[in-house]
Design an enzyme around this catalytic site. Sequence first.
Site, PDB file in Angstrom:
ATOM      1  N   ARG A 130      34.791  -3.598 -64.246  1.00  0.00           N
ATOM      2  CA  ARG A 130      33.609  -4.585 -64.838  1.00  0.00           C
ATOM      3  C   ARG A 130      33.670  -4.554 -66.119  1.00  0.00           C
ATOM      4  NH1 ARG A 130      32.442  -3.206 -59.671  1.00  0.00           N
ATOM      5  NH2 ARG A 130      31.005  -4.267 -58.560  1.00  0.00           N
ATOM      6  N   GLU A 180      32.388   2.292 -48.715  1.00  0.00           N
ATOM      7  CA  GLU A 180      33.417   2.797 -49.253  1.00  0.00           C
ATOM      8  C   GLU A 180      33.409   4.464 -48.900  1.00  0.00           C
ATOM      9  OE1 GLU A 180      32.507   3.590 -53.976  1.00  0.00           O
ATOM     10  OE2 GLU A 180      32.608   1.668 -53.301  1.00  0.00           O
TER      11      GLU A 180
END
Length: 448
Positions: free
Chosen positions: A40, A336
């Site tokens: 990001r 995850e």
Amino acid sequence: MTAVTPAHTDPPTDLWPAPYARGAVDATVTVPGSKSVTNRALVLAALASEPGWLRRPLRSRDTLLMAEALRTLGVRIEETVSSSSSGAGGSGEAWRIIPSPLRGPATVDVGNAGTVMRFLPPVAALADGPVRFDGDPRSHERPLHGVIDALRALGARVDDEGRGALPMTVHGAGGLDGGKVEIDASSSSQFVSALLLSAPRFNQGVEVRHVGSRLPSLPHIRMTVDMLRAVGARIDEPEHGGEPNVWRVAPSALRGRDLVVEPDLSNAQPFLAAALVTGGRVTVPDWPERTTQPGDELRRIFTEMGGSCELTEAGLTFTGTGRIHGIDVDLGEVGELTPGIAAVAALADSPSTLRGVAHLRLHETDRLAALTKEINELGGDVTETEDGLHIRPRPLHGGVFHTYHDHRMATAGAIIGLAVEGVEIEDVATTAKTLPDFPGMWTEMLGA
């Protein structure tokens, strides 16, 4: 429901004997930087109006693919060794990102990185010229329709031959109108993050409205929002009085930033699990007191499964008791973590139910089918449900644990191998996707 069994494309040829723990672990494990933060930050720095620094970035396959893709589009990324004491960590590797006009024609290799294949098409729409995206065979099977349809609705031209997936070409026109768009992001929260990251550079900004069923992995969207605000973006979002499932980003210039990347808390999972499984103790330095990383939930989840933790200035110390309890938990926001939790649950003293993770069927592999098959082939009793797994612990035995080119499958197998002799991990090198030299870190933790 009936599980879809992943196919073994080739006979296992690269087998890593998972180390068996002869006693309780007692180790300090320094975990590399967060992949989610690193990628990001790279995108935001590339779109900024001034240079920025990224200190202690993760150097792994996914982040190197992102950096190389941005270079291909014209961004300068200079890798240096920093002696700055800014933030936690002090000296270490640093990347200086110098924005430049985005250009095509270009070809981007996404590998099998969800962040690259989803975050960069909106960036490519800002480039001057066509940008082709392609990657590993599995990348062609992963959903991308949310990003493709949204870009078209916002004024971009995208050629994907109707697949809603890779390979595809984004024909950049040097800018994008932006505006309002509705998407179904129930298969991946990255569809939302992808649009938000580039939105300040859109002429009208963007209003993203999620119109599908439950939105998974909300902490990752919170991370995107927080990082955007840190570089000067103006955002209205649901958690701060905004309309539910709607994010609005105004057009604006983005500042360059000097950012120290937090340790990847999801990648800390196997090491904390080692303390739980062996009744030992593991310390992870620089664990943040406050964070948007989903991996921070491990403190609560693994404590419920039988351990205890203490967060100090030195980091997080997790201690196991030698007993592992089953858990009934909704992992929708932290999907995850599912493979590692499933591995620990297979070694517990009572059944577990992992819920809210139907979207894992669309990750690096169909993780629900893969976990079911691999744990059961070691003697376990795992059943797929509509949105997760039910795990009944059974005595396990050695055997080959296939990874399907999925880094979290590999670390899940290593966790089981701590308590079960004779487990061999196929293609442990796939862990380099987000955790370079996992085998070396694992054996060092064990004192091997």
